[in-house]
Structure formats: structure tokens, C-alpha cells
Design an enzyme around this catalytic site. Structure first.
Site, mmCIF file in Angstrom:
data_model
loop_
_atom_site.group_PDB
_atom_site.id
_atom_site.type_symbol
_atom_site.label_atom_id
_atom_site.label_comp_id
_atom_site.label_asym_id
_atom_site.label_seq_id
_atom_site.Cartn_x
_atom_site.Cartn_y
_atom_site.Cartn_z
ATOM 1 N N ASP A 82 0.811 -1.217 0.000
ATOM 2 C CA ASP A 82 0.000 0.000 0.000
ATOM 3 C C ASP A 82 0.846 1.270 0.000
ATOM 4 O O ASP A 82 0.309 2.380 0.060
ATOM 5 C CB ASP A 82 -0.948 0.021 1.206
ATOM 6 C CG ASP A 82 -0.203 0.067 2.530
ATOM 7 O OD1 ASP A 82 1.029 -0.104 2.521
ATOM 8 O OD2 ASP A 82 -0.861 0.282 3.569
ATOM 9 N N ARG A 116 12.371 25.716 1.183
ATOM 10 C CA ARG A 116 11.999 26.978 0.547
ATOM 11 C C ARG A 116 10.918 27.729 1.315
ATOM 12 O O ARG A 116 10.789 28.937 1.177
ATOM 13 C CB ARG A 116 11.556 26.726 -0.902
ATOM 14 C CG ARG A 116 12.725 26.526 -1.842
ATOM 15 C CD ARG A 116 12.301 26.123 -3.225
ATOM 16 N NE ARG A 116 11.994 24.694 -3.302
ATOM 17 C CZ ARG A 116 11.773 24.040 -4.424
ATOM 18 N NH1 ARG A 116 11.809 24.687 -5.572
ATOM 19 N NH2 ARG A 116 11.523 22.750 -4.422
ATOM 20 N N GLN A 117 10.142 27.020 2.114
ATOM 21 C CA GLN A 117 9.139 27.702 2.950
ATOM 22 C C GLN A 117 9.727 27.854 4.356
ATOM 23 O O GLN A 117 9.438 27.079 5.262
ATOM 24 C CB GLN A 117 7.830 26.912 2.962
ATOM 25 C CG GLN A 117 7.078 27.024 1.635
ATOM 26 C CD GLN A 117 5.689 26.408 1.715
ATOM 27 O OE1 GLN A 117 5.545 25.253 2.079
ATOM 28 N NE2 GLN A 117 4.678 27.183 1.371
ATOM 29 N N ASP A 157 20.141 36.464 -8.225
ATOM 30 C CA ASP A 157 19.126 37.297 -7.581
ATOM 31 C C ASP A 157 19.742 37.970 -6.362
ATOM 32 O O ASP A 157 20.845 37.636 -5.921
ATOM 33 C CB ASP A 157 17.886 36.476 -7.194
ATOM 34 C CG ASP A 157 18.227 35.260 -6.356
ATOM 35 O OD1 ASP A 157 18.977 35.396 -5.378
ATOM 36 O OD2 ASP A 157 17.738 34.155 -6.687
ATOM 37 N N LYS A 169 15.837 40.707 -10.380
ATOM 38 C CA LYS A 169 14.632 40.184 -11.025
ATOM 39 C C LYS A 169 13.425 40.373 -10.126
ATOM 40 O O LYS A 169 13.540 40.541 -8.912
ATOM 41 C CB LYS A 169 14.800 38.698 -11.367
ATOM 42 C CG LYS A 169 14.842 37.783 -10.152
ATOM 43 C CD LYS A 169 14.867 36.323 -10.592
ATOM 44 C CE LYS A 169 14.662 35.428 -9.374
ATOM 45 N NZ LYS A 169 15.814 34.661 -8.989
ATOM 46 N N ASP A 207 15.759 24.364 -9.724
ATOM 47 C CA ASP A 207 14.548 23.538 -9.753
ATOM 48 C C ASP A 207 14.047 23.427 -11.191
ATOM 49 O O ASP A 207 14.389 22.509 -11.919
ATOM 50 C CB ASP A 207 13.504 24.132 -8.821
ATOM 51 C CG ASP A 207 12.294 23.222 -8.655
ATOM 52 O OD1 ASP A 207 12.229 22.167 -9.325
ATOM 53 O OD2 ASP A 207 11.400 23.547 -7.860
#
Length: 319
Positions: free
Chosen positions: A41, A100-101, A176, A199, A229
Site C-alpha cells: 500500500d 523553501r518555505q 538574484d 529580477k 529547480d
């Protein structure tokens, strides 16, 4: 006297077996005997086939795609070692997913990096060894020691051997504003000047290049980032550097090649001549790009594991 464990043992999940094998080769140790699989499962299971009682255990597992499966695998492995009375458990996470968060950028956002930090600690990890966190402050989300290694020294060695002492004709570029500190340190190690691509991000996984801060006219440039990414930002920056800035050649390097969605095709079609990644995330053998090269992070991770086991300072790896 080493108080935390009688011997050193290395185990690995399924996320990056080649890197785990390379680390064991550097340390001249066998990879621990265990099985990590899944029930019908989808639930993961772990079986350890050797004693770890009192051992100093290092569990190697990148939380790359499939992210949730690999993260859960890591948590179950840590729990298994804790219940098997390991002396100390170090989670070696070459690529730390959910990074990233790391803050609430807008109302009702989760802080997923903190949640994952809590889960690792609750599972039983005594310390974490990782590389190039997306945001350095994630180290503070843990209540256990965290060693955040740098991948840039490996890139410095590569580009010094590639371009020699051509510091006047080559510049380091931050893709950036958020990566300026990382790019500045990288440029100082190479003895090169630096520029910045400014940017404005409109939505997730897309960006609009606005301006280039610095003179790259007639220069060879090296774009440095922590991760790639979908490669939209990196390829957009490369295009702007060539078309608007007048750069002659664009090289790129990043610690983590996530390479999801259209990333491979974007890199293939981009103005980038060559892009360099560490093997913190295994190479996708089904979707290859001639421009991509990999540098092994195994020597640095092996050194860190050895220093931690022998209770030596890891700080020499941050130079």
C-alpha cells in the site's frame, strides 16, 4: 575518549545510494546492512540486519524527489535506530527538502522547514549534517546541533583549474539579490569581481529579469546558486547577461540540481555553456543534458562525518 558511541556505522536510504557508497569509500568503511522498502500500500518499512547498540550511526538520505517518500523513509530509519539503542544518530541530509518555505511570505503560509526540523528531532535524530541550506536561518529551527556545509569550495577548485588566473576576464554573478552573500564569498575565493541580476518574481517557478547591476560586457561569467529547480530563473538570468549585458560566455553552478519539470530542456536550449552540480541529488539517467556536469560532494561529507565522530572541529570545512 569518544563518549557518544563505540564505533562508527554508515547507513543509507534509497534516495542517493551512489553518494552513500562514495562516502563509505572515502571513509574506508562498509555501508551498513539494512533494507528499506515499501509494503504493497506504499507504507515504508525498515529492517536493520546488524547490531547498532551503542554505535555512532550516520544515516545518509537526501530528501529529493520523491520528496515525501524519502522524508518518511528517513524518519522511519531514525526511529528504527533509536529503538535499536544506537549511541547517537546523525541525519546526513545532503539535500534538505522543504527548505523553501522558511518564513511566512504571505498570510496563512506554513513554515514547512520548521515542521520538518521538528519531525526529525521527534523521530530521534541527535544532530543534522547537511549542505547549502536554501536559507541559513533554518539551522535555528532545530533544537539539536546542525552543521551546514558549503559546496562552493568544490566549485572554486573546479573553476580555478578550468580558467586558471584569468580573474580580469571572468566575473561571478548572483542570479538574484537573495544570493548576493553567497556569490560575494565565492567571488572573493576566486579573486573575481561580482555582478547581480535583479529580477522580479511574479509567481512560483517563474521570474522576470529586470536589470543587471555591474558591467559584464565582454566578460566570461559564472552564475552561482544554491539550487536549480525548473531552471527558469537561471536560464532567464543567462539570457539577460548575454543579450542585455554583453557577456561572452555563461557558466553556472549550483549545489543541488533538483531539475524538475522543463528544467533539462530549458538548460539545453539556454545560453549557458556548462552547468555544474554536486551529486547531493542523483543524476536523472533518463533525461540527460550535454551541458550538465557533476562534482562529487563525498569527500567533504566524509571529512565532516569523520570530524564529528572523532569530536574534532568541523569549522575547517567552512574556509
Amino acid at each position: 575518549m569518544i563518549s557518544h558511541g563505540k564505533d562508527l556505522k554508515i547507513f543509507a536510504g534509497n534516495s542517493n545510494q551512489p553518494l552513500a557508497q562514495a562516502i563509505c569509500k572515502e571513509l574506508r568503511l562498509p555501508l551498513g546492512n539494512m533494507e528499506c522498502g515499501a509494503f504493497s500500500d506504499g507504507e515504508c518499512f525498515v529492517s536493520i540486519y546488524e547490531s547498532v547498540r551503542g554505535s555512532d550511526v550516520f544515516v545518509i538520505q537526501s530528501t529529493c524527489s520523491p520528496v515525501n517518500d524519502n522524508l518518511m523513509e528517513l524518519l522511519v530509519m531514525i526511529d528504527a535506530f533509536k529503538r535499536a539503542s544506537a549511541g547517537r544518530i546523525t541525519a546526513v541530509i545532503p539535500y534538505f527538502g522543504y527548505a523553501r518555505q522558511d518564513r511566512k511570505a504571505k498570510p496563512r503560509d506554513p513554515i514547512s522547514a520548521k515542521l520538518v526540523a521538528n519531525m526529525l528531532t521527534t523521530a530521534g535524530a541527535n544532530r543534522v549534517l547537511t549542505m547549502d541550506l536554501h536559507a541559513a536561518q533554518i539551522q535555528g529551527f532545530f533544537d539539536i546541533p546542525v552543521d551546514n556545509l558549503l559546496g562552493s569550495p568544490l566549485f572554486v577548485e573546479y573553476f580555478k583549474s578550468r580558467f586558471g588566473d584569468d580573474t580580469e576576464g571572468t566575473m561571478v554573478v548572483s542570479p538574484d539579490v537573495g544570493s548576493v552573500a553567497r556569490a560575494r564569498a565565492f567571488a572573493q575565493k576566486l579573486g573575481m569581481n561580482m555582478a547581480i541580476v535583479d529580477k522580479r518574481r511574479q509567481k512560483a517557478n517563474s521570474s522576470e529579469v529586470m536589470n543587471i547591476i555591474g558591467d559584464v560586457q565582454g566578460k566570461r561569467v559564472i552564475l552561482l546558486d544554491d539550487m536549480v529547480d525548473t531552471a527558469g530563473s537561471l536560464c532567464g538570468a543567462a539570457q539577460a547577461l548575454v543579450e542585455a549585458g554583453g557577456a561572452t560566455e555563461v557558466f553556472a553552478c549550483a549545489s543541488h540540481g533538483v531539475l524538475s519539470g522543463p528544467a533539462i530542456q530549458r538548460l539545453q536550449d539556454s545560453a549557458i555553456k556548462e552547468v555544474l552540480f554536486l551529486d547531493t541529488i542523483p543524476e536523472n539517467m533518463e533525461a540527460k543534458c550535454d551541458k550538465i556536469k557533476y562534482v562529487s560532494a563525498a569527500p567533504v561529507l566524509a571529512d565532516a562525518i569523520s570530524f564529528i565522530y572523532h569530536e574534532d572541529s568541523v569549522s575547517r570545512l567552512f574556509v
